[in-house]
Structures are given as C-alpha cells and as structure tokens.
Design a protein around this motif. Sequence first.
Motif, PDB file in Angstrom:
ATOM      1  N   ARG A  21      35.706  51.774  59.669  1.00  0.00           N
ATOM      2  CA  ARG A  21      37.131  51.761  59.306  1.00  0.00           C
ATOM      3  C   ARG A  21      37.292  51.798  57.791  1.00  0.00           C
ATOM      4  N   ARG A  22      36.471  51.010  57.100  1.00  0.00           N
ATOM      5  CA  ARG A  22      36.588  50.957  55.633  1.00  0.00           C
ATOM      6  C   ARG A  22      36.340  52.337  55.022  1.00  0.00           C
ATOM      7  N   VAL A  23      35.229  52.968  55.428  1.00  0.00           N
ATOM      8  CA  VAL A  23      34.886  54.280  54.851  1.00  0.00           C
ATOM      9  C   VAL A  23      35.903  55.341  55.313  1.00  0.00           C
ATOM     10  N   GLY A  24      36.290  55.228  56.584  1.00  0.00           N
ATOM     11  CA  GLY A  24      37.237  56.219  57.126  1.00  0.00           C
ATOM     12  C   GLY A  24      38.582  56.149  56.413  1.00  0.00           C
ATOM     13  N   ASP A  25      39.083  54.938  56.188  1.00  0.00           N
ATOM     14  CA  ASP A  25      40.378  54.791  55.499  1.00  0.00           C
ATOM     15  C   ASP A  25      40.289  55.348  54.082  1.00  0.00           C
ATOM     16  N   ARG A  26      39.201  55.018  53.432  1.00  0.00           N
ATOM     17  CA  ARG A  26      39.028  55.487  52.052  1.00  0.00           C
ATOM     18  C   ARG A  26      38.960  57.023  52.026  1.00  0.00           C
ATOM     19  N   LEU A  27      38.248  57.585  53.003  1.00  0.00           N
ATOM     20  CA  LEU A  27      38.147  59.047  53.067  1.00  0.00           C
ATOM     21  C   LEU A  27      39.533  59.665  53.266  1.00  0.00           C
ATOM     22  N   SER A  28      40.306  59.096  54.176  1.00  0.00           N
ATOM     23  CA  SER A  28      41.658  59.639  54.416  1.00  0.00           C
ATOM     24  C   SER A  28      42.473  59.627  53.127  1.00  0.00           C
ATOM     25  N   GLU A  29      42.395  58.524  52.404  1.00  0.00           N
ATOM     26  CA  GLU A  29      43.153  58.439  51.140  1.00  0.00           C
ATOM     27  C   GLU A  29      42.663  59.463  50.136  1.00  0.00           C
ATOM     28  N   GLU A  30      41.351  59.577  50.029  1.00  0.00           N
ATOM     29  CA  GLU A  30      40.805  60.520  49.039  1.00  0.00           C
ATOM     30  C   GLU A  30      41.153  61.955  49.399  1.00  0.00           C
ATOM     31  N   GLU A  32      43.814  62.980  50.949  1.00  0.00           N
ATOM     32  CA  GLU A  32      45.227  63.181  50.626  1.00  0.00           C
ATOM     33  C   GLU A  32      45.381  63.435  49.120  1.00  0.00           C
ATOM     34  N   ARG A  33      44.672  62.633  48.321  1.00  0.00           N
ATOM     35  CA  ARG A  33      44.754  62.817  46.854  1.00  0.00           C
ATOM     36  C   ARG A  33      44.182  64.171  46.454  1.00  0.00           C
ATOM     37  N   ALA A  34      43.089  64.566  47.129  1.00  0.00           N
ATOM     38  CA  ALA A  34      42.453  65.855  46.811  1.00  0.00           C
ATOM     39  C   ALA A  34      43.421  66.998  47.101  1.00  0.00           C
ATOM     40  N   LEU A  35      44.142  66.899  48.218  1.00  0.00           N
ATOM     41  CA  LEU A  35      45.059  67.982  48.582  1.00  0.00           C
ATOM     42  C   LEU A  35      46.128  68.170  47.505  1.00  0.00           C
ATOM     43  N   VAL A  36      46.654  67.047  47.007  1.00  0.00           N
ATOM     44  CA  VAL A  36      47.679  67.144  45.962  1.00  0.00           C
ATOM     45  C   VAL A  36      47.107  67.851  44.737  1.00  0.00           C
ATOM     46  N   ARG A  37      45.873  67.486  44.391  1.00  0.00           N
ATOM     47  CA  ARG A  37      45.255  68.109  43.205  1.00  0.00           C
ATOM     48  C   ARG A  37      44.955  69.593  43.441  1.00  0.00           C
ATOM     49  N   ILE A  38      44.478  69.918  44.653  1.00  0.00           N
ATOM     50  CA  ILE A  38      44.144  71.314  44.963  1.00  0.00           C
ATOM     51  C   ILE A  38      45.399  72.179  44.864  1.00  0.00           C
ATOM     52  N   GLN A  39      46.505  71.645  45.405  1.00  0.00           N
ATOM     53  CA  GLN A  39      47.724  72.461  45.451  1.00  0.00           C
ATOM     54  C   GLN A  39      48.280  72.730  44.053  1.00  0.00           C
ATOM     55  N   GLU A  69      29.761  57.004  48.416  1.00  0.00           N
ATOM     56  CA  GLU A  69      29.458  57.702  47.164  1.00  0.00           C
ATOM     57  C   GLU A  69      29.258  59.203  47.447  1.00  0.00           C
ATOM     58  N   LEU A  70      28.566  59.499  48.540  1.00  0.00           N
ATOM     59  CA  LEU A  70      28.315  60.903  48.890  1.00  0.00           C
ATOM     60  C   LEU A  70      29.619  61.636  49.201  1.00  0.00           C
ATOM     61  N   LEU A  71      30.497  60.950  49.916  1.00  0.00           N
ATOM     62  CA  LEU A  71      31.777  61.576  50.257  1.00  0.00           C
ATOM     63  C   LEU A  71      32.596  61.830  49.001  1.00  0.00           C
ATOM     64  N   HIS A  72      32.622  60.851  48.133  1.00  0.00           N
ATOM     65  CA  HIS A  72      33.384  60.991  46.890  1.00  0.00           C
ATOM     66  C   HIS A  72      32.846  62.183  46.079  1.00  0.00           C
ATOM     67  N   TRP A  73      31.530  62.232  45.983  1.00  0.00           N
ATOM     68  CA  TRP A  73      30.882  63.321  45.240  1.00  0.00           C
ATOM     69  C   TRP A  73      31.228  64.677  45.878  1.00  0.00           C
ATOM     70  N   THR A  74      31.154  64.744  47.201  1.00  0.00           N
ATOM     71  CA  THR A  74      31.426  66.016  47.889  1.00  0.00           C
ATOM     72  C   THR A  74      32.870  66.464  47.639  1.00  0.00           C
ATOM     73  N   LEU A  75      33.808  65.528  47.765  1.00  0.00           N
ATOM     74  CA  LEU A  75      35.223  65.896  47.551  1.00  0.00           C
ATOM     75  C   LEU A  75      35.455  66.358  46.110  1.00  0.00           C
ATOM     76  N   GLU A  76      34.830  65.672  45.175  1.00  0.00           N
ATOM     77  CA  GLU A  76      34.939  66.061  43.765  1.00  0.00           C
ATOM     78  C   GLU A  76      34.474  67.491  43.557  1.00  0.00           C
ATOM     79  N   ARG A  77      33.283  67.767  44.072  1.00  0.00           N
ATOM     80  CA  ARG A  77      32.691  69.096  43.838  1.00  0.00           C
ATOM     81  C   ARG A  77      33.462  70.175  44.610  1.00  0.00           C
ATOM     82  N   MET A  78      33.954  69.834  45.795  1.00  0.00           N
ATOM     83  CA  MET A  78      34.742  70.811  46.560  1.00  0.00           C
ATOM     84  C   MET A  78      36.035  71.162  45.810  1.00  0.00           C
TER      85      MET A  78
END
Length: 471
Positions: A21-30, A32-39, A69-78
Amino acid sequence: MTQNSVPDPVAALFPDAAERRRVGDRLSEELERALVRIQAGPVAPTLDMAAFREELASYRFETPRPLEELLHWTLERMQHGIVQMANPRYFGLFNPGANFPSQCADRVAGLFNPQLASSASSPVPVEIERHVIRAIARRASLGDRATGHFATGGSEANYTSLLCALTAAHPQFASDGVRAFPGPVKFYTSRDCHIAWLKVAHQAGVGRSSLRLIDTDGRGQMDPAALTAAIAEDRAAGAVPVMVVATAGTTGGGMIDPLHACADIAEAEKLWYHVDAAWGGAALASNRLRPLLAGIERADSITIDAHKWLATTMGCAIFITRHAHLLSEAFHASTSFMPSSVAGVDPYLNTVQWSRRFLGLRLFLALGAAGWDGLGAHVERGVEVVARVKERLVGLGWTIANESALAVLDAVPPATLGDVRALVGRVVASGRAWVAPTTFEGRDVVRICATNGETTLKDVDALVAVLNEPG
Ligand SMILES: Cc1ncc(COP(=O)(O)O)c(C=O)c1O
C-alpha cells in the motif's frame, strides 16, 4: 529450516500488505505529478543517451535496490527519455495518450494476471472479450455470426488474416504450407498500405515477393482498375492470388480505399477480402463518421487497433472474421495439459498466441465508461482538432495534399519555410510539438495527426506557431 517449513517468500518480490500500500500510494501520486509535467513539458526526449547508458550500466543486479527508488528513477527517466504521447502537442504517429479506463485495466490485469489461453482458466475474461468483439462486429454490420479476438497489434491481426486467407484458399495449406499451391501465392494491397505487410508475408512463409503493391489513384486510394489488372496478370503468369486488402485509413494520409469496389473485385475473383482498419476503424464509434466505412461489412476479416484512435494502452488490436471455422482450422492444437479445449472458444485454439494477457479489458472499460457516444465524441474531436489546424495553415499559405475525412492532415509548407524534412526536424527539436515527415502521392508533406484526446485550441496555436517559424 525443518521438514515442515518452506523458505519465506522473497520480500522484494512479494512485499506484505502495508508495504504494497505504501509503495502503491506513492507510485500513484508520482504518476499523477509526472502526467502534469509531461503535459506541460517538451514532447521530444531530452535525455543525454550516452550518459544514460553509463548510468544504466551501473545496474549490475548484484546489490538489490529499494523498489521505491527504482520506481522514482524510472519515472524520472521516462519523463525525459521518450516522445510523450500524453503531451497534447504530440501530433505524430497513431500512438495515443492512453485513456484512463484502459490504464485502470492494466492495473487490474496486473494484479490478477489471468491466463487467457483457455476459457476454463479465465471464464470471465474470455467472456468479456467475446462480448466486446461481438459488439464491434455488430457496429461494423458483420452480423451475429462474426467472431474474433484481441491481438497484440495490427500487425498480428493482419498476419492472422493472411493465414485465414491461405487456409481458405487450399485445403492442403495446413499440412503442406505454400507447397500446396500450384504456383507462387500473391496478395494485393495499395502502395500506401502499412508496410508491415511485407513482414507478414515473410513470417507467413509466402515470401515478401508475394505482396503486390497496387498503384493509388493520385488521391491516395487504391486504384481498382490497377488491382484488377494486377490479378489478371498474375493469373496469366501462373501465380495464385489469395487475398485483397483494402486499407481504411492509410498510415500516411488517412485515406480510405474504395471498400465496395475492392469487395466487388475480391468477390468476382473469389479472393479473401480483408479490411485493414487499424486506425480508421475507430470511425465505427461515431454515428457521424461511420458511413465513411460503408463496405466494411462485406469483409471476410477486419483489423482494428483500439490502441490507436480509441486511445487504449498498447497493444490492443482486434481481429474479426465472418468465418469462425477458419480460425479454428488455422490455429487448432491438441494437448492434454490445458484445462479446457473448447473448439471455437478457447483463445489458444483460435489465435496466434498461446499464453495471453487480458487485453480486451482495456476496451471493455473504455467502452463501458464512455459508451459508444463517448468514444464517438472522442473520435470526432480528433477530426475537429485537425480541421482547426487545417484552417489556420491554409490561412498562412500552406496547401493540403490529402483529402482525408479522418484526423490526419498532410500539409505542404509555403516555399519560404524551406524543405519539409528540415522543417519537421526544427519542430521536433524545439520540443514544442511533434509531427512527422512523410510522402503523399510523391510529394513531401508534414503529417499532422490528432491522437491526443486532450489537445486544446491553445495546443493547436502552439503547433501552428512553431510550424511557421523560419529556419
Ligand atoms: C493501417 C495500419 N495497419 C497496420 C498497422 C500496424 O499496427 P501495429 O503497429 O498495431 O502492429 C498500422 C500502424 O500504424 C497501420 O496504420
């Protein structure tokens, strides 16, 4: 460890509920933030790939790293490392910004990971997919007996059509392959087709030379007279024609081949008639645009990619045929280890794939949430977006090469803007919009396609502005 125990699950692979739940919630938030930045950010990748490869090399998989950490890195690079389909100024190839219901479908399929090979393993998913396929077949007026399945892409669906055509053409094809035919096999499509047909010919074993590319009529549509002449010429030379393919929405120009004329020829010549509506098939969702596809109901088989204009996540293609028995003939197999073997139903007995993902959920949820009217409105919106681009460009001295009623514009810049490829290069490099260069009826054009469902007039204006900046 005793004889009465087994090792604990590997926690990094199967964390407990609190951690999930902790990682999943954080991923969902990240996300959402990534989408705003991508757009709001650049459409084209900006990452220094040499530096990235070096960074990637540090992943030697010897020391585990925290998933977070891996998820954060992946979203950053994507966010910096791909052409952004989710950016509303992406006017490129048919890759959509994915609709939200289909993204939800991927999460659901990820959790359950159902095996859609057999109806016994996945009775509910198999039935949902069959239901959606029947709904699309009805929309294409193919009748209640039409059947089909979801495929990974238009290429797989088109490959399926060739295997059906070959199986229909000769009773010995199943056992002897092309050796069954008295001469070289031929099939026909326009020279503006999607060129994956060459790969299809190769992988089906008929060879690339079996594909005959028919001239277009000067407006990007297959010329029926040239098609008839090619078939006659091939027959006279001892070849064996098996299939006519009409494209409903060509990749370059969004043109629809004359579907009735092609059907007439296929019927007269007793050939399999396939309509490759990978992109344009989405027009079936709109009551206003549907008549453009008149004649599709005469097809023996159809390809539609929901992951193009219907904006599901990739890949979510649909293959439909009126000849269910041919799918079973082409893909039957027999083994004792499968939980079921229901002829005409079990996907592993009727399709190219064996193990398969729950692809159809993407379209089921999108269609369920939006209804035909909602999906139709999404498709019509694309046509309107392109119409606005067209008005503005024509007002600035551009000419339009294609007369597509769909959402692709092939535009020719005024001479003052110079060469098309250099111009497209400038637009892409600016990161402010993304378009593609192509040729239409021998002319270099800028291909502008509405594929993002959230493009606004402001985005159109931004595109027009960058297109008109001199080099
Ligand atoms: C008309 C047409 N057919 C087939 C394909 C191939 O589909 P996919 O990329 O899903 O394999 C495309 C892709 O753009 C297409 O435009």
